[in-house]
Design an enzyme around this catalytic site. Sequence first.
Site, short mmCIF file in Angstrom:
data_model
loop_
_atom_site.label_atom_id
_atom_site.label_comp_id
_atom_site.label_asym_id
_atom_site.label_seq_id
_atom_site.Cartn_x
_atom_site.Cartn_y
_atom_site.Cartn_z
N CYS A 77 0.74 -1.25 0.37
CA CYS A 77 0.19 0.36 -0.27
C CYS A 77 0.75 0.98 -0.50
O CYS A 77 1.81 1.38 1.36
CB CYS A 77 -1.18 -0.21 1.33
SG CYS A 77 -2.32 1.03 1.63
N CYS A 101 -0.93 3.61 2.34
CA CYS A 101 -0.19 3.49 3.42
C CYS A 101 1.29 4.05 4.18
O CYS A 101 1.48 4.43 5.05
CB CYS A 101 -0.62 2.34 4.00
SG CYS A 101 -1.73 2.31 3.54
N ASP A 102 2.35 3.66 3.08
CA ASP A 102 4.02 3.74 3.49
C ASP A 102 4.68 4.76 2.80
O ASP A 102 6.23 4.92 3.31
CB ASP A 102 4.01 2.49 3.84
CG ASP A 102 3.31 0.95 4.26
OD1 ASP A 102 2.72 1.57 5.48
OD2 ASP A 102 3.48 -0.40 4.12
#
Length: 309
Positions: A131, A134-135
Amino acid sequence: MEKVVIIGTGCAGLTAALYTGRANLKPLVLTGTMPGGLLTTTSLVENFPGFPEGVDGYELMTRLQKQAERFGARVQFGTVDSVDFSSRPFKLQVDGEPVLAESLIIATGAGHRHLGLESETLLEKKGVTYCATCDGALPMFRNKPLVVVGGGDSACEEASYLTRFGSIVYLIHRRDSLRASHIMAERTLANPKIKPIWDSAVTEVLDVKQDKVTGVKVKNLKTGAESTLDCAGVFVAIGHVPNTQLFKGIITMDENGYIRPVEGAKTNITGVFVAGDCSDHVYRQAITAAGMGCAAAIDCERFLSGLNQ
Ligand code: NAP
Protein backbone atom coordinates in the site's frame (compact mmCIF):
# COMPACT_ATOMS: atom_id res chain seq x y z
CA MET A 1 -30.22 -16.36 18.45
CA GLU A 2 -29.21 -13.58 16.05
CA LYS A 3 -31.57 -12.48 13.31
CA VAL A 4 -28.67 -11.32 11.12
CA VAL A 5 -24.95 -11.78 11.41
CA ILE A 6 -22.78 -9.68 9.11
CA ILE A 7 -19.19 -10.78 8.59
CA GLY A 8 -16.98 -7.82 7.73
CA THR A 9 -16.86 -4.14 8.57
CA GLY A 10 -15.70 -2.60 5.31
CA CYS A 11 -18.02 -0.40 3.26
CA ALA A 12 -20.21 -3.37 2.30
CA GLY A 13 -20.57 -4.82 5.80
CA LEU A 14 -21.22 -1.52 7.56
CA THR A 15 -23.75 -0.36 4.96
CA ALA A 16 -25.54 -3.70 5.35
CA ALA A 17 -25.39 -3.07 9.12
CA LEU A 18 -26.91 0.39 8.69
CA TYR A 19 -29.81 -0.92 6.60
CA THR A 20 -30.54 -4.02 8.69
CA GLY A 21 -30.21 -1.84 11.80
CA ARG A 22 -32.81 0.55 10.46
CA ALA A 23 -35.01 -2.46 9.69
CA ASN A 24 -34.88 -3.17 13.44
CA LEU A 25 -32.97 -6.45 12.97
CA LYS A 26 -30.23 -5.52 15.49
CA PRO A 27 -27.45 -7.03 13.37
CA LEU A 28 -24.36 -8.55 14.96
CA VAL A 29 -21.42 -7.27 12.91
CA LEU A 30 -18.12 -9.14 13.18
CA THR A 31 -14.99 -7.19 12.34
CA GLY A 32 -12.55 -9.95 11.40
CA THR A 33 -8.88 -9.06 11.66
CA MET A 34 -9.16 -5.72 9.88
CA PRO A 35 -11.87 -3.56 11.46
CA GLY A 36 -13.02 -0.99 8.93
CA GLY A 37 -11.59 -2.95 6.01
CA LEU A 38 -9.04 -1.94 3.40
CA LEU A 39 -10.30 1.63 3.20
CA THR A 40 -8.84 2.33 6.63
CA THR A 41 -5.41 1.94 5.02
CA THR A 42 -6.11 4.71 2.49
CA SER A 43 -5.36 8.34 3.23
CA LEU A 44 -7.68 10.61 1.28
CA VAL A 45 -10.74 9.12 -0.42
CA GLU A 46 -11.65 11.58 -3.16
CA ASN A 47 -14.33 9.64 -5.00
CA PHE A 48 -16.87 8.82 -2.31
CA PRO A 49 -19.96 10.88 -3.23
CA GLY A 50 -20.86 13.67 -0.84
CA PHE A 51 -17.34 14.71 0.18
CA PRO A 52 -16.23 17.46 -2.21
CA GLU A 53 -12.92 17.92 -0.37
CA GLY A 54 -12.36 14.18 0.05
CA VAL A 55 -12.47 12.27 3.31
CA ASP A 56 -9.86 10.34 5.25
CA GLY A 57 -10.47 6.58 4.79
CA TYR A 58 -10.27 5.83 8.50
CA GLU A 59 -12.65 8.68 9.33
CA LEU A 60 -15.16 7.55 6.72
CA MET A 61 -15.26 4.05 8.18
CA THR A 62 -15.50 5.34 11.76
CA ARG A 63 -18.45 7.54 10.77
CA LEU A 64 -20.12 4.67 8.94
CA GLN A 65 -19.77 2.44 12.01
CA LYS A 66 -21.25 5.15 14.28
CA GLN A 67 -24.13 5.61 11.86
CA ALA A 68 -24.90 1.87 11.88
CA GLU A 69 -24.60 1.70 15.68
CA ARG A 70 -27.05 4.58 16.03
CA PHE A 71 -29.67 2.25 14.55
CA GLY A 72 -28.87 -0.72 16.76
CA ALA A 73 -26.00 -2.51 14.98
CA ARG A 74 -23.64 -4.26 17.41
CA VAL A 75 -20.09 -4.24 16.13
CA GLN A 76 -17.99 -6.91 17.80
CA PHE A 77 -14.29 -7.60 17.38
CA GLY A 78 -14.13 -11.23 16.32
CA THR A 79 -13.09 -13.69 13.66
CA VAL A 80 -15.28 -16.49 12.35
CA ASP A 81 -13.42 -19.82 12.68
CA SER A 82 -16.00 -22.04 10.96
CA VAL A 83 -19.52 -22.06 9.57
CA ASP A 84 -22.18 -24.74 9.34
CA PHE A 85 -24.89 -23.88 6.81
CA SER A 86 -26.36 -27.39 6.65
CA SER A 87 -29.53 -26.29 8.44
CA ARG A 88 -31.05 -23.13 9.88
CA PRO A 89 -30.32 -21.51 12.21
CA PHE A 90 -26.80 -21.37 10.81
CA LYS A 91 -24.04 -22.26 13.25
CA LEU A 92 -20.89 -20.16 13.45
CA GLN A 93 -17.84 -20.44 15.68
CA VAL A 94 -16.59 -16.95 16.50
CA ASP A 95 -13.27 -16.98 18.35
CA GLY A 96 -14.25 -20.38 19.72
CA GLU A 97 -17.74 -19.32 20.84
CA PRO A 98 -20.90 -20.64 19.13
CA VAL A 99 -23.24 -18.13 17.48
CA LEU A 100 -26.59 -19.05 15.92
CA ALA A 101 -27.97 -16.94 13.08
CA GLU A 102 -31.22 -16.95 11.13
CA SER A 103 -29.48 -15.20 8.25
CA LEU A 104 -26.00 -14.14 7.27
CA ILE A 105 -24.39 -11.48 5.11
CA ILE A 106 -20.87 -12.23 3.90
CA ALA A 107 -18.90 -9.02 3.39
CA THR A 108 -15.39 -10.29 3.98
CA GLY A 109 -13.70 -8.19 1.30
CA ALA A 110 -10.41 -8.96 -0.38
CA GLY A 111 -6.75 -8.82 0.59
CA HIS A 112 -3.63 -7.97 -1.38
CA ARG A 113 -2.19 -10.71 -3.57
CA HIS A 114 1.37 -11.65 -2.60
CA LEU A 115 4.22 -12.66 -4.88
CA GLY A 116 4.67 -15.83 -2.87
CA LEU A 117 8.39 -15.40 -2.14
CA GLU A 118 9.82 -16.37 1.23
CA SER A 119 11.97 -13.21 1.28
CA GLU A 120 8.84 -11.14 0.58
CA THR A 121 7.17 -12.52 3.71
CA LEU A 122 10.28 -12.12 5.86
CA LEU A 123 10.74 -8.49 4.82
CA GLU A 124 7.09 -7.43 5.05
CA LYS A 125 6.90 -4.09 6.88
CA LYS A 126 10.70 -3.89 6.61
CA GLY A 127 10.52 -2.39 3.14
CA VAL A 128 8.02 -4.72 1.48
CA THR A 129 4.54 -3.24 1.45
CA TYR A 130 1.22 -3.57 -0.35
CA CYS A 131 0.00 0.00 0.00
CA ALA A 132 1.83 3.08 -1.28
CA THR A 133 -0.69 5.49 0.20
CA CYS A 134 -0.21 3.91 3.65
CA ASP A 135 3.56 3.62 3.65
CA GLY A 136 5.01 5.65 0.77
CA ALA A 137 5.76 8.72 2.87
CA LEU A 138 7.83 6.82 5.47
CA PRO A 139 11.34 8.27 5.94
CA MET A 140 12.91 4.93 4.89
CA PHE A 141 11.63 5.47 1.34
CA ARG A 142 12.48 9.18 0.94
CA ASN A 143 14.78 10.01 -1.97
CA LYS A 144 15.60 6.32 -2.46
CA PRO A 145 15.03 4.09 -5.48
CA LEU A 146 11.75 2.19 -5.12
CA VAL A 147 10.23 -0.80 -6.90
CA VAL A 148 6.59 -1.36 -7.81
CA VAL A 149 5.59 -4.81 -9.07
CA GLY A 150 2.57 -5.18 -11.37
CA GLY A 151 1.10 -3.85 -14.59
CA GLY A 152 -2.50 -2.95 -13.75
CA ASP A 153 -4.20 0.26 -12.65
CA SER A 154 -3.13 -0.31 -9.04
CA ALA A 155 0.55 -0.63 -9.99
CA CYS A 156 0.34 2.53 -12.11
CA GLU A 157 -1.40 4.42 -9.34
CA GLU A 158 1.16 3.27 -6.76
CA ALA A 159 4.09 4.11 -9.02
CA SER A 160 2.78 7.60 -9.78
CA TYR A 161 2.10 8.27 -6.10
CA LEU A 162 5.57 7.09 -5.11
CA THR A 163 7.31 9.52 -7.46
CA ARG A 164 6.57 12.15 -4.76
CA PHE A 165 8.92 10.38 -2.38
CA GLY A 166 11.38 8.11 -4.19
CA SER A 167 14.36 9.21 -6.28
CA ILE A 168 13.21 6.86 -9.06
CA VAL A 169 10.44 4.27 -9.27
CA TYR A 170 11.09 1.04 -11.15
CA LEU A 171 7.90 -0.54 -12.43
CA ILE A 172 8.59 -4.24 -12.86
CA HIS A 173 6.04 -6.05 -15.00
CA ARG A 174 6.02 -9.60 -16.31
CA ARG A 175 4.83 -8.53 -19.78
CA ASP A 176 5.96 -5.98 -22.34
CA SER A 177 2.88 -3.77 -22.01
CA LEU A 178 0.67 -2.59 -19.19
CA ARG A 179 -2.71 -4.08 -18.44
CA ALA A 180 -3.82 -0.75 -16.91
CA SER A 181 -6.45 1.47 -18.56
CA HIS A 182 -5.15 3.51 -21.48
CA ILE A 183 -5.13 6.84 -19.67
CA MET A 184 -3.35 5.43 -16.60
CA ALA A 185 -0.78 3.58 -18.70
CA GLU A 186 -0.06 6.66 -20.83
CA ARG A 187 0.31 8.90 -17.78
CA THR A 188 2.58 6.40 -16.04
CA LEU A 189 4.89 5.85 -18.98
CA ALA A 190 5.14 9.61 -19.58
CA ASN A 191 6.38 10.19 -16.03
CA PRO A 192 10.16 10.75 -16.17
CA LYS A 193 10.60 9.37 -12.63
CA ILE A 194 9.07 5.98 -13.54
CA LYS A 195 11.28 3.46 -15.29
CA PRO A 196 9.47 0.38 -16.59
CA ILE A 197 11.29 -2.94 -16.54
CA TRP A 198 9.45 -5.19 -18.96
CA ASP A 199 9.11 -8.96 -19.23
CA SER A 200 10.57 -9.38 -15.78
CA ALA A 201 9.80 -11.04 -12.49
CA VAL A 202 11.13 -10.38 -9.01
CA THR A 203 12.66 -13.66 -7.89
CA GLU A 204 13.95 -12.53 -4.49
CA VAL A 205 13.75 -9.52 -2.22
CA LEU A 206 17.11 -8.58 -0.71
CA ASP A 207 18.36 -8.65 1.97
CA VAL A 208 16.92 -11.01 4.56
CA LYS A 209 20.25 -11.17 6.41
CA GLN A 210 20.24 -7.40 6.95
CA ASP A 211 16.54 -7.57 7.94
CA LYS A 212 15.63 -4.74 5.54
CA VAL A 213 15.06 -4.20 1.85
CA THR A 214 18.19 -3.28 -0.03
CA GLY A 215 17.23 -4.47 -3.51
CA VAL A 216 15.55 -7.11 -5.64
CA LYS A 217 16.76 -9.93 -7.84
CA VAL A 218 15.09 -9.65 -11.23
CA LYS A 219 14.80 -12.26 -13.95
CA ASN A 220 14.09 -11.35 -17.55
CA LEU A 221 11.44 -13.88 -18.56
CA LYS A 222 12.33 -13.70 -22.25
CA THR A 223 16.11 -14.00 -22.05
CA GLY A 224 16.47 -15.67 -18.67
CA ALA A 225 19.06 -13.04 -17.69
CA GLU A 226 19.25 -12.26 -13.98
CA SER A 227 20.22 -8.96 -12.43
CA THR A 228 20.06 -7.09 -9.14
CA LEU A 229 18.40 -3.74 -8.66
CA ASP A 230 19.14 -1.61 -5.60
CA CYS A 231 16.06 -0.19 -3.87
CA ALA A 232 14.78 0.71 -0.41
CA GLY A 233 11.21 -0.42 -0.89
CA VAL A 234 9.16 -2.99 -2.79
CA PHE A 235 5.51 -2.13 -3.36
CA VAL A 236 3.59 -5.18 -4.54
CA ALA A 237 0.48 -4.25 -6.58
CA ILE A 238 -0.47 -7.42 -8.40
CA GLY A 239 -4.17 -7.56 -7.66
CA HIS A 240 -6.33 -8.90 -4.88
CA VAL A 241 -7.51 -12.19 -3.45
CA PRO A 242 -11.06 -12.49 -2.06
CA ASN A 243 -11.30 -13.44 1.62
CA THR A 244 -13.57 -16.40 1.03
CA GLN A 245 -11.50 -19.44 2.09
CA LEU A 246 -13.91 -20.04 4.96
CA PHE A 247 -16.76 -20.74 2.53
CA LYS A 248 -14.89 -22.91 0.04
CA GLY A 249 -16.93 -25.94 -1.01
CA ILE A 250 -20.08 -24.49 0.60
CA ILE A 251 -20.83 -21.25 -1.22
CA THR A 252 -20.65 -21.09 -5.02
CA MET A 253 -17.55 -19.22 -6.21
CA ASP A 254 -15.75 -18.61 -9.47
CA GLU A 255 -12.35 -20.15 -10.19
CA ASN A 256 -10.61 -17.24 -8.42
CA GLY A 257 -12.62 -17.58 -5.22
CA TYR A 258 -15.02 -14.67 -5.77
CA ILE A 259 -18.49 -15.55 -4.48
CA ARG A 260 -21.07 -15.87 -7.25
CA PRO A 261 -24.51 -14.66 -6.20
CA VAL A 262 -27.36 -16.60 -7.76
CA GLU A 263 -29.78 -13.66 -7.85
CA GLY A 264 -29.28 -10.14 -6.46
CA ALA A 265 -27.26 -10.63 -3.28
CA LYS A 266 -28.53 -14.18 -2.68
CA THR A 267 -26.01 -17.01 -2.64
CA ASN A 268 -26.68 -20.68 -3.35
CA ILE A 269 -27.55 -21.13 0.36
CA THR A 270 -30.98 -19.75 1.21
CA GLY A 271 -30.59 -17.13 3.92
CA VAL A 272 -26.93 -16.37 3.12
CA PHE A 273 -26.24 -13.15 1.23
CA VAL A 274 -23.09 -11.55 -0.11
CA ALA A 275 -21.81 -8.02 -0.67
CA GLY A 276 -18.66 -6.14 -1.63
CA ASP A 277 -15.20 -7.06 -2.85
CA CYS A 278 -15.45 -10.74 -1.89
CA SER A 279 -17.87 -11.07 -4.80
CA ASP A 280 -16.66 -8.26 -7.07
CA HIS A 281 -13.50 -8.46 -9.13
CA VAL A 282 -14.65 -5.80 -11.57
CA TYR A 283 -15.47 -2.51 -9.82
CA ARG A 284 -14.00 -2.78 -6.32
CA GLN A 285 -14.85 0.74 -5.29
CA ALA A 286 -15.95 1.94 -1.85
CA ILE A 287 -19.21 3.20 -3.27
CA THR A 288 -20.01 0.00 -5.21
CA ALA A 289 -19.28 -2.06 -2.09
CA ALA A 290 -21.60 0.21 -0.08
CA GLY A 291 -24.31 -0.22 -2.74
CA MET A 292 -23.91 -3.98 -2.62
CA GLY A 293 -24.17 -3.88 1.18
CA CYS A 294 -27.45 -2.03 0.87
CA ALA A 295 -28.77 -4.58 -1.65
CA ALA A 296 -27.76 -7.51 0.57
CA ALA A 297 -29.51 -5.94 3.56
CA ILE A 298 -32.72 -5.44 1.58
CA ASP A 299 -32.64 -9.03 0.26
CA CYS A 300 -31.94 -10.29 3.77
CA GLU A 301 -34.75 -8.29 5.33
CA ARG A 302 -37.21 -9.61 2.70
CA PHE A 303 -36.05 -13.16 3.37
CA LEU A 304 -36.60 -12.77 7.12
CA SER A 305 -40.03 -11.17 6.73
CA GLY A 306 -40.97 -14.04 4.38
CA LEU A 307 -40.11 -16.50 7.19
CA ASN A 308 -42.51 -14.79 9.56
CA GLN A 309 -45.51 -14.81 7.25
P1 NAP B 1 -5.25 -6.24 -12.06
O1 NAP B 1 -5.91 -5.36 -13.06
O2 NAP B 1 -5.75 -7.64 -11.90
O3 NAP B 1 -3.71 -6.27 -12.41
C1 NAP B 1 -2.81 -7.07 -11.71
C2 NAP B 1 -1.46 -6.94 -12.38
O4 NAP B 1 -0.54 -7.70 -11.62
C3 NAP B 1 -1.44 -7.47 -13.80
O5 NAP B 1 -0.63 -6.64 -14.59
C4 NAP B 1 -0.83 -8.86 -13.63
O6 NAP B 1 -0.06 -9.26 -14.73
C5 NAP B 1 0.09 -8.68 -12.46
N1 NAP B 1 0.24 -9.90 -11.70
C6 NAP B 1 -0.73 -10.72 -11.20
N2 NAP B 1 -0.18 -11.75 -10.52
C7 NAP B 1 1.15 -11.57 -10.59
C8 NAP B 1 2.25 -12.30 -10.07
N3 NAP B 1 2.07 -13.41 -9.33
N4 NAP B 1 3.49 -11.83 -10.33
C9 NAP B 1 3.67 -10.70 -11.05
N5 NAP B 1 2.67 -9.96 -11.57
C10 NAP B 1 1.43 -10.40 -11.33
O7 NAP B 1 -5.33 -5.64 -10.57
P2 NAP B 1 -5.35 -4.12 -10.10
O8 NAP B 1 -4.33 -3.31 -10.80
O9 NAP B 1 -5.32 -4.20 -8.61
O10 NAP B 1 -6.78 -3.61 -10.54
C11 NAP B 1 -7.94 -4.31 -10.12
C12 NAP B 1 -9.21 -3.57 -10.59
O11 NAP B 1 -9.33 -2.32 -9.89
C13 NAP B 1 -9.19 -3.24 -12.08
O12 NAP B 1 -10.48 -3.37 -12.55
C14 NAP B 1 -8.74 -1.82 -12.10
O13 NAP B 1 -9.19 -1.12 -13.25
C15 NAP B 1 -9.36 -1.25 -10.81
N6 NAP B 1 -8.57 -0.13 -10.32
C16 NAP B 1 -8.88 1.11 -10.78
C17 NAP B 1 -8.15 2.20 -10.36
C18 NAP B 1 -8.52 3.57 -10.86
O14 NAP B 1 -9.25 3.66 -11.81
N7 NAP B 1 -8.04 4.61 -10.26
C19 NAP B 1 -7.08 2.04 -9.50
C20 NAP B 1 -6.76 0.75 -9.05
C21 NAP B 1 -7.50 -0.33 -9.49
P3 NAP B 1 -0.70 -9.62 -16.17
O15 NAP B 1 -0.96 -8.30 -16.82
O16 NAP B 1 0.37 -10.43 -16.78
O17 NAP B 1 -1.94 -10.39 -15.87
